[in-house]
Design an enzyme around this catalytic site. Structure first.
Site, PDB file in Angstrom:
ATOM      1  N   LYS A  44      80.393  38.914   2.211  1.00  0.00           N
ATOM      2  CA  LYS A  44      80.074  39.065   0.882  1.00  0.00           C
ATOM      3  C   LYS A  44      80.620  40.329   0.194  1.00  0.00           C
ATOM      4  O   LYS A  44      80.646  40.604  -1.130  1.00  0.00           O
ATOM      5  CB  LYS A  44      78.705  39.161   0.905  1.00  0.00           C
ATOM      6  CG  LYS A  44      77.886  37.787   1.118  1.00  0.00           C
ATOM      7  CD  LYS A  44      78.167  36.818   0.273  1.00  0.00           C
ATOM      8  CE  LYS A  44      77.258  35.414   0.559  1.00  0.00           C
ATOM      9  NZ  LYS A  44      77.308  34.533  -0.423  1.00  0.00           N
ATOM     10  N   SER A 261      74.343  32.738  11.399  1.00  0.00           N
ATOM     11  CA  SER A 261      75.230  31.792  10.796  1.00  0.00           C
ATOM     12  C   SER A 261      76.802  31.561  11.443  1.00  0.00           C
ATOM     13  O   SER A 261      76.972  30.297  11.152  1.00  0.00           O
ATOM     14  CB  SER A 261      75.352  32.028   9.013  1.00  0.00           C
ATOM     15  OG  SER A 261      75.981  33.191   8.966  1.00  0.00           O
TER      16      SER A 261
END
Lengths: 315, 93
Positions: A44, A261
């Site tokens: 991100k 994840s």
């Protein structure tokens, strides 16, 4: 190693590493792009820098301004780091059930956390942030779910980096959140080779969807439809917490310490590898394992970890 | 052939409050049509006027979203589970 003048210049150009030892099919290689190597610790960072620099370019933000963003963690952390460096004030709307390390990191960078109800998941954080943005028109609302600078960071960064390091890629597998990674990287890779398959991995909706009152409370990110996601994706498949954590643990065998994840992405790559004859699967590891130590993901009883994962947002 | 269909909380009121029901069909489209004939309240919820899936409805056969398989023509076999889910924002954001 080169010398850099700013931490912002350390974002991107992440390494890719082969994890084919764990492939169930000897004819399929699996390569993992380690986004945890970014300075803020996750993929991100790319969109945080891209969204802020695009907003600076078009004049929609000025130093000292308040920025608002819904985020279950990594985007907030990336934005908080970039805002601290560049002198913006950040407010992050976050579901109350994220891991404690995420809150600590946001606080460390000086962001203000606004809790949204845990039961409403990311959807609830998005809804609350949109409402607050309407009530406070002087705040800048970058809104990763609709901001073209999100997929652009991947179209111009992640995608070309993968193509440069691995032009033999046949399948690109990544998690579906805002869809920015899949839309930007997938679209770039298909411009280079339209035969490349793009697979989306998603967590089970589980309890998160129980907060909806009716179907019109549902949500498809604007960047997904803007990038023609329905045609871009070749497959969308659900990976549950047990499979994610089992693969996360196996990744330690090849020296990978990553976030939960990444276990889901790896499980997706394994599913892909077992369904194709031969090929090269590239997956994205969104972040490192540090923020998840408190979850006991590696050390505690698997059933207990899986049960907890059903109630907590780790993805 | 009876297929188990999982119903999300938000639609259970239209399916007699049940979280899973049985329906017949060899494709997803047939299963949904049979479901709508058993629970008439469901029909307007699942398909739009164009006959395609409602934009906020995702349908899965086992783990796979049928929009990326053969959509309503995706085949289902005995033992597979069809899940209906509302589209929500993903987690990793």
């Amino acid at each position: 190693m080169a010398l850099y003048t700013s931490v912002l210049d350390l974002i991107g150009n992440t390494p890719m590493v082969e994890v084919s030892e764990l492939s169930p099919n000897p004819q399929v290689r699996i390569l993992m792009k380690l986004e945890g190597q970014n300075p803020g610790g996750s993929v991100k960072d790319r969109i945080a820098k891209s969204m802020i620099e695009e907003a600076e370019k078009d004049g929609s933000i000025r130093p000292g301004q308040v920025l608002l963003e819904p985020s279950s963690g990594n985007t907030g952390i990336g934005l908080a780091m970039v805002c601290r460096i560049k002198g913006y004030r950040l407010k992050v709307v976050m579901p109350a059930n994220v891991s404690v390390e995420r809150r600590q990191l946001l606080e460390l960078w000086g962001a203000e956390i606004i809790d949204s109800p845990a039961a409403e998941g990311s959807n609830g954080a998005v809804r609350r942030a949109r409402q607050m943005a309407e009530e406070n028109p002087d705040w800048a609302f970058l809104y990763q779910y609709a901001n073209p600078a999100n997929p652009k960071a991947h179209f111009e960064g992640t995608g070309p980096e993968i193509w440069q390091d691995c032009p033999e890629v046949t399948h690109f597998v990544a998690g579906l959140g805002t869809s920015g990674t899949l839309m930007g990287t997938g679209r770039y890779l298909k411009t280079r080779n339209p035969d490349i398959q793009v697979w989306a991995i998603e967590p089970p909706a589980g309890e998160l969807v129980d907060g909806l009152r009716n179907l019109d409370d549902g949500y498809v990110p604007p960047i997904f439809t803007d990038n023609d996601g329905y045609n871009l994706l070749d497959r969308k498949t659900v990976i549950g917490p047990r499979e994610s954590i089992e693969w996360l643990r196996r990744l330690a065998d090849v020296g990978i310490f990553a976030g939960i994840s990444t276990g889901s992405a790896m499980a997706g790559a394994v599913r892909c590898a077992s369904q194709i004859e031969s090929g090269t699967v590239v997956i994205v590891s969104p972040d490192g394992g540090w923020k998840y130590l408190s979850t006991g993901a590696w050390t505690e009883d698997l059933d207990a970890v899986v049960e907890r994962a059903r109630h907590t947002l780790y993805f | 052939m009876a297929i188990t269909v999982r119903i999300p909380t938000v639609l259970r009121a239209h399916a007699g409050g049940k979280s899973s029901v049985e329906a017949e069909g060899a494709t997803v489209g047939e299963v949904l049509k049979d479901l709508a004939s058993r629970y008439p309240g469901m029909s307007g919820q699942l398909l739009g006027e164009d006959g395609n899936l409602h934009r906020f409805v995702n349908v899965y056969v086992d783990d796979d979203d049928v929009r990326y398989l053969d959509k309503l023509y995706t085949t289902v076999r005995e033992g597979q589970v069809v899940s209906i889910l509302p589209a929500v924002a993903g987690g990793g954001a």
